[in-house]
Design an enzyme around this catalytic site. Structure first.
Site, PDB file in Angstrom:
ATOM      1  N   ALA A 193     -26.105 -10.631  53.995  1.00 55.27           N
ATOM      2  CA  ALA A 193     -26.093  -9.255  54.491  1.00 55.27           C
ATOM      3  C   ALA A 193     -24.944  -8.975  55.447  1.00 55.27           C
ATOM      4  CB  ALA A 193     -27.415  -8.935  55.171  1.00 55.27           C
ATOM      5  N   ARG A 242     -13.846  -9.511  59.201  1.00 65.02           N
ATOM      6  CA  ARG A 242     -12.537 -10.172  59.227  1.00 65.02           C
ATOM      7  C   ARG A 242     -11.878 -10.270  57.849  1.00 65.02           C
ATOM      8  NH1 ARG A 242     -13.987 -15.497  62.113  1.00 65.02           N
ATOM      9  NH2 ARG A 242     -16.087 -14.839  61.565  1.00 65.02           N
ATOM     10  N   GLN A 256     -31.836  -6.075  54.284  1.00 63.09           N
ATOM     11  CA  GLN A 256     -31.785  -6.149  55.743  1.00 63.09           C
ATOM     12  C   GLN A 256     -30.914  -4.970  56.187  1.00 63.09           C
ATOM     13  OE1 GLN A 256     -29.377  -9.172  57.598  1.00 63.09           O
ATOM     14  NE2 GLN A 256     -30.653  -9.259  59.434  1.00 63.09           N
ATOM     15  N   TYR A 262     -26.153 -19.822  52.711  1.00 66.04           N
ATOM     16  CA  TYR A 262     -25.310 -18.678  53.055  1.00 66.04           C
ATOM     17  C   TYR A 262     -24.559 -18.201  51.803  1.00 66.04           C
ATOM     18  CZ  TYR A 262     -25.585 -19.566  58.146  1.00 66.04           C
ATOM     19  OH  TYR A 262     -25.986 -19.724  59.445  1.00 66.04           O
ATOM     20  N   ASP A 300     -21.772 -16.888  51.616  1.00 64.05           N
ATOM     21  CA  ASP A 300     -20.310 -16.984  51.713  1.00 64.05           C
ATOM     22  C   ASP A 300     -19.832 -18.431  51.802  1.00 64.05           C
ATOM     23  OD1 ASP A 300     -21.243 -17.566  54.226  1.00 64.05           O
ATOM     24  OD2 ASP A 300     -20.144 -15.964  55.264  1.00 64.05           O
ATOM     25  N   ALA A 353      11.165 -10.753  10.535  1.00 70.48           N
ATOM     26  CA  ALA A 353      11.341 -10.221  11.890  1.00 70.48           C
ATOM     27  C   ALA A 353      11.234  -8.702  11.872  1.00 70.48           C
ATOM     28  CB  ALA A 353      12.694 -10.632  12.431  1.00 70.48           C
TER      29      ALA A 353
END
Ligand code: UD1
Ligand code: CA
Length: 462
Positions: free
Chosen positions: A14, A19, A77, A104, A106, A382
């Protein structure tokens, strides 16, 4: 894992992640193409827990939409009042038996093996902490031990005096708690600390007061428990993740020219002795058969590559199958829905889309092949273009076995070139070219003898 202790998992996700300096919620930033939170959930799922609760808040709907896994129970939350408060949001949804593992969202590199070892090391009924020793511990909660070396409490950096700040063993945040005690402990947390937050870490002191065992499990590799707080750390963990993937592939026998210059963002299955040159990117599901070489700067996404294939530098191949012994590139683009049979050559500046090219056929230079079905042994000169789009609909070009398409041919689809047909160079083919015959649509060549180039007028002339 303890047989008698089913584990349920609470993932904290949450936090705002200020940063990161980003519009994107922190846990949706990616490592190897997958959100940080997805990495955590992958490890969580590997433990076969009885439930996974994810506490979300910041960027909530975006996070839920990005993860979209029906097996996850989402817990909102609203306001981020601390890690203890976050777990409190999930606690009413946790079954009262067994244990609760807190992760966690992260911390992306934590492996299931490490989590299993952690759970095994913590006796049932005890509180378990995952800790790590850091050379530079600032910012983390410190593990305070008593004279008998038992864990006494965790003190957050901001609440610590100089003596405690000198401790280098820190809290990773990964914790396992007896579910039966969870609600009671959390209800007793207070926020009379430097940050005015409800700290989950304060349950350590509560457990100790109750005489519960506290098991600290120290992990060896700080990167495994490292969280992402800014984009520099994100890049550092991306490299570490890639280093591990490359290491594992090399131990499986894959030759990697430079393990620091390869990016793997998916599930890969690569045979031994396949060679990956520098700056190869593999995305999605990629399978590469024995003896194949993937050249410098090649991007492969969702492709199946046979044996002894050469994908030459700077080619991009997506959602395609490449048969044994084929050669693609350099500078080729193979787009979704393409199948190249064995021995096919697709050379430089050739784009192939939603087409099948049969065994041994070659398009070596400067062509667009879209919505085509090309047989075996065909030579595409080609500059050949399939004109597959009339501005509204796409149409098919069919070229049968052993046809020869002269250079600079436009094939205006829908159109068919019969088996063994030859198309003269520079033709615009709008109708069926019969098998075995030469077809061309070329303005006859003329020469005007004695013709003079115009000359520049001299200054002053009118
Ligand atoms: C926390 C620990 C600290 C540990 C460090 C490891 C506490 C009080 N401190 O500190 O001991 O060394 O992690 O990185 O637990 N989160 C929520 N809701 C909240 C607050 C946080 O979901 O209200 C989530 C965050 O998104 C993050 C995790 O919890 O994933 C940790 O939060 P963070 O603010 O990074 O904790 P730290 O202060 O670093
Ligand atoms: Ca943190």
């Amino acid at each position: 894992m303890h047989e008698e202790s089913p584990v349920q998992i609470v993932v904290l996700a949450a936090g705002q992640g200020t940063r990161m300096r980003s519009q994107l919620p922190k846990v949706l930033h990616r490592i190897a193409g997958q959100p940080l939170l997805q990495h955590v959930l992958n490890s969580a799922r590997a433990l076969q827990p009885s439930a996974i609760h994810v506490v979300y808040g910041h960027g909530g709907e975006q996070v839920r939409a990005a993860i979209a896994d029906p097996a996850i129970h989402w817990v909102l939350q609203d306001r981020q009042l601390g890690t203890g408060h976050a777990v409190q949001m999930a606690a009413p949804h946790c079954a009262p038996d067994g244990r609760v593992l807190v992760l966690y969202g992260d911390v992306p590199l934590l492996r299931p093996e490490t989590l299993r070892a952690f759970l095994d090391a913590v006796p049932a009924g005890s509180l378990g902490l995952m800790t790590v020793v850091l050379a530079e511990p600032s910012g983390y909660g410190r593990i305070v031990r008593d004279a008998q070396d038992s864990v006494e409490r965790i003190v957050e950096e901001k609440d610590a005096d100089a003596e405690i700040r000198a401790i280098r063993e820190v809290n990773t945040g990964i914790m396992v708690l007896p579910a039966a005690r969870l609600g009671d402990w959390l209800a007793r947390l207070e926020n009379d600390n430097a940050q005015g937050e409800y700290y989950l870490t304060d349950v350590v002191a509560l457990a100790r007061r109750e005489g519960l065992g506290i098991a600290a499990y120290m992990v060896a590799d700080p990167l495994e428990v490292a969280g992402v707080n800014n984009k520099a750390q994100l890049a550092e963990l991306e490299r570490e993740y890639q280093r591990r993937r490359a290491q594992a592939l090399m131990l499986d026998g894959v030759l990697i020219a430079d393990p620091a210059r390869v990016d793997i963002r998916g599930e890969v299955e690569i045979a031994p002795d396949v060679r990956l040159e520098p700056n190869v990117i593999l995305e999605g599901r990629v399978r590469i058969g024995a003896g194949s070489v993937i050249g410098m700067g090649v991007l492969l996404r969702d492709v199946e590559i046979g044996e002894n294939v050469q994908v030459l530098p700077y080619s991009v191949v997506e959602e395609a199958r490449i048969g044994d012994g084929a050669r693609v590139g350099p500078f080729a683009r193979v787009r979704p829905g393409t199948a190249l049979d064995s021995g096919v050559h697709v050379g430089n500046f050739v784009e192939v889309k939603a087409s099948r090219i049969g065994q041994g056929s070659k398009a070596n230079h400067l062509s667009y092949i879209g919505d085509a079905e090309i047989g075996a042994g065909v030579n595409i000169g080609a500059g050949t273009i399939t004109c597959n789009y009339d501005g509204a609909n796409k149409h098919k070009t069919i070229i049968e076995d052993d046809a020869f398409i002269g250079s600079d041919t436009q094939l205006v689809a829908p159109v068919r070139v019969g088996r063994g047909a030859t198309i003269g160079a520079g033709s615009t083919i709008t109708r069926e070219a019969p098998a075995g015959e030469l077809t061309l649509s070329r303005v006859p060549q003329r020469t005007r003898t004695g013709w003079q180039r115009p000359k520049k007028k001299a200054l002053g002339d009118n």
